[in-house]
Design an enzyme around this catalytic site. Structure first.
Site, mmCIF file in Angstrom:
data_model
loop_
_atom_site.group_PDB
_atom_site.id
_atom_site.type_symbol
_atom_site.label_atom_id
_atom_site.label_comp_id
_atom_site.label_asym_id
_atom_site.label_seq_id
_atom_site.Cartn_x
_atom_site.Cartn_y
_atom_site.Cartn_z
ATOM 1 N N TYR A 317 0.829 -1.201 0.000
ATOM 2 C CA TYR A 317 0.000 0.000 0.000
ATOM 3 C C TYR A 317 0.872 1.263 0.000
ATOM 4 C CZ TYR A 317 -3.283 3.585 1.614
ATOM 5 O OH TYR A 317 -4.039 4.723 1.745
ATOM 6 N N SER A 331 -5.871 4.929 -16.035
ATOM 7 C CA SER A 331 -5.710 4.045 -14.879
ATOM 8 C C SER A 331 -4.604 4.513 -13.936
ATOM 9 C CB SER A 331 -5.450 2.606 -15.337
ATOM 10 O OG SER A 331 -4.273 2.533 -16.132
ATOM 11 N N HIS A 336 6.807 10.965 -13.937
ATOM 12 C CA HIS A 336 6.836 11.810 -12.735
ATOM 13 C C HIS A 336 8.174 11.726 -12.008
ATOM 14 C CE1 HIS A 336 6.521 8.599 -9.718
ATOM 15 N NE2 HIS A 336 5.571 8.040 -10.449
ATOM 16 N N CYS A 354 4.310 3.466 -13.230
ATOM 17 C CA CYS A 354 4.662 4.770 -13.795
ATOM 18 C C CYS A 354 6.077 4.757 -14.345
ATOM 19 C CB CYS A 354 4.535 5.855 -12.733
ATOM 20 S SG CYS A 354 2.836 6.165 -12.196
#
Length: 450
Positions: A317, A331, A336, A354
């Site tokens: 998490y 999604s 970044h 990502c």
């Protein structure tokens, strides 16, 4: 003794001539050969007969120049437009008066016909005056005044692009309809593009409520694009009409293309066709691979809160604020800043999907980025998913054409656009990844482009 009358004989003869002339005049005035003036009733009948003859001749001539819709019609279907037909001679001129959109048209059939170019407006009155030649070259003029229907059901259209905004060279034009469209060909025909530079492209239906335009190859940099949707009066589905046109003008800016390889762990950044940067990256780990595909940037934010990896408290998490984030999938895939993975960038894939960049490089790309900039991910073990982002560039040109209800391409330029057969287009010489997308670019394990 009385003397004799000695008046000159000539004077006697003069009076005799005068008397004879008077008798002659009297005979002429009283003779039966003179015509009496018509009575008031006779004059009225003669005028009526003359007017009827003129009216009959006018009707005969008018029949040789037919206007559709007919004079006095109401509730006319606007999608049918206006037609003028010369049955014996030729149509020479047609004018249309209305308080709605101006109506233009074109002669056809060797001057035998004229038809309006676009659908008519709903709830509008039109007066059509047509002139032509009839039997024996006689000049004919006929007029029709009618009113189009007021639809009980309507649809509206929205465009994603904002007025005067600037987008990248991969940006599709995106239209959204308020109602499902079944008469897709009619909607396509109503759409006109004007571009400051020549562009070849096509429309693509993604379902019944979304319509996209994509060039065959990326837009030419620094192109002004205007959409004129002549939609008012178009029947998008049975008895469902548009009641307004749609117009919008926007800009295509400089070309900025990013290509990321999941196996070399680098991204190349190209500005106007020249590579200006090569940065180390870390893409998605084996369990969360960054999907292959040619996308375009959707939006950017600084910072973006990213939450995922499972339920709160689970080992994977995360709930982080991420800086300089440029999104390319719905999604949640971004280019970044990732200061925490700098040690892995250029060698190992450790992200949650990502494209991780060094902070300084991420800021540089963020500052350059605008919506519509092409972003290609290659060599991934995961295939891209259609509609997870603006994925129009997943499709090769030949397949993209199948999404058009007309099955035709669009040639656009400063004078507007026309629909053309794809087979009539010149060969495409654009190359991937800087000028267009590669075939099969969204397949897992696609060949490297960079």
């Amino acid at each position: 003794m009385r003397g004799k009358d000695r008046r000159p004989a000539g004077r006697a003869r003069y009076f005799a001539v005068i008397a004879a002339a008077a008798i002659g005049l009297l005979a002429t005035a009283c003779g039966g050969h003179a015509q009496s003036p018509p009575s008031p009733g006779q004059a009225k009948a003669q005028a009526s007969a003359s007017a009827a003859a003129a009216k009959a001749r006018a009707a005969m001539l008018a029949a040789e120049l037919k206007i559709t819709p007919a004079n006095g019609s109401h509730g006319v279907d606007p999608s049918g437009g206006i037609s003028v037909t010369a049955t014996k001679g030729q149509v020479t001129n047609v004018t249309v008066r209305t308080s709605g959109d101006p109506v233009s048209g074109q002669l056809g059939g060797g001057g035998k016909t004229w038809h309006s170019a676009r659908t008519l407006n709903t709830s509008q009155t039109y007066t059509v005056t047509a002139t032509g030649t009839g039997t024996g070259g006689s000049k004919i003029t006929t007029t029709s005044t009618f009113r189009t229907l007021s639809p009980a059901q309507t649809f509206s259209t929205e465009i994603y692009e904002g007025s005067g905004q600037t987008y990248g060279v991969g940006m599709p034009i995106m239209l959204i309809f308020s109602q499902p469209i079944t008469n897709k060909a009619a909607v396509e025909r109503s759409l006109e593009l004007t571009t400051s530079k020549p562009v070849v492209g096509a429309w693509y239906w993604d379902g019944d409520e979304h319509l996209y335009f994509r060039p065959r190859d990326y837009w030419p940099a620094y192109t002004t694009v205007s959409l004129d949707g002549h939609l008012n009066g178009v029947e998008g589905a049975k008895d469902v009409y548009a009641t307004a046109d749609l117009t919008q003008t926007f800009e295509i800016g400089r070309s900025l293309v990013a290509v990321a390889s999941t196996t070399t762990h680098y991204t190349q950044i190209y500005l106007n066709g020249k590579r200006i940067y090569q940065w180390p990256i870390s893409t998605g780990r084996a369990s969360l691979p960054t999907p292959d595909g040619t996308y375009v940037s959707v939006e950017k934010s600084n910072p973006v809160r990213m939450i995922g990896g499972g339920a709160p408290g689970s080992p994977g998490y995360y709930n982080e604020l991420v800086n300089y984030a440029v999104r390319f999938t719905f999604s949640g895939d971004y280019y970044h800043s990732a200061p925490w993975s700098v040690i892995d960038q250029g060698s190992t894939n450790v992200s949650h999907g990502c494209v991780n960049l060094p902070p300084t490089d991420a800021q540089t790309y963020y500052d350059l980025s605008i919506p519509g900039d092409p972003i290609t991910v290659t060599n991934s073990t995961a295939a891209g998913k259609w509609d997870d982002g603006w994925t129009e560039w997943f499709l090769p040109w030949s397949q993209y054409l199948h999404g058009s209800a007309l099955g035709e391409a669009v040639e656009a330029g400063p004078q507007g656009s026309t629909f053309v057969s794809p087979s009539s287009l010149p060969a495409d010489t654009a190359t991937a990844p800087l000028q267009t997308s590669a075939a099969g670019n969204y397949f897992a394990g696609a060949p490297s482009l960079g």
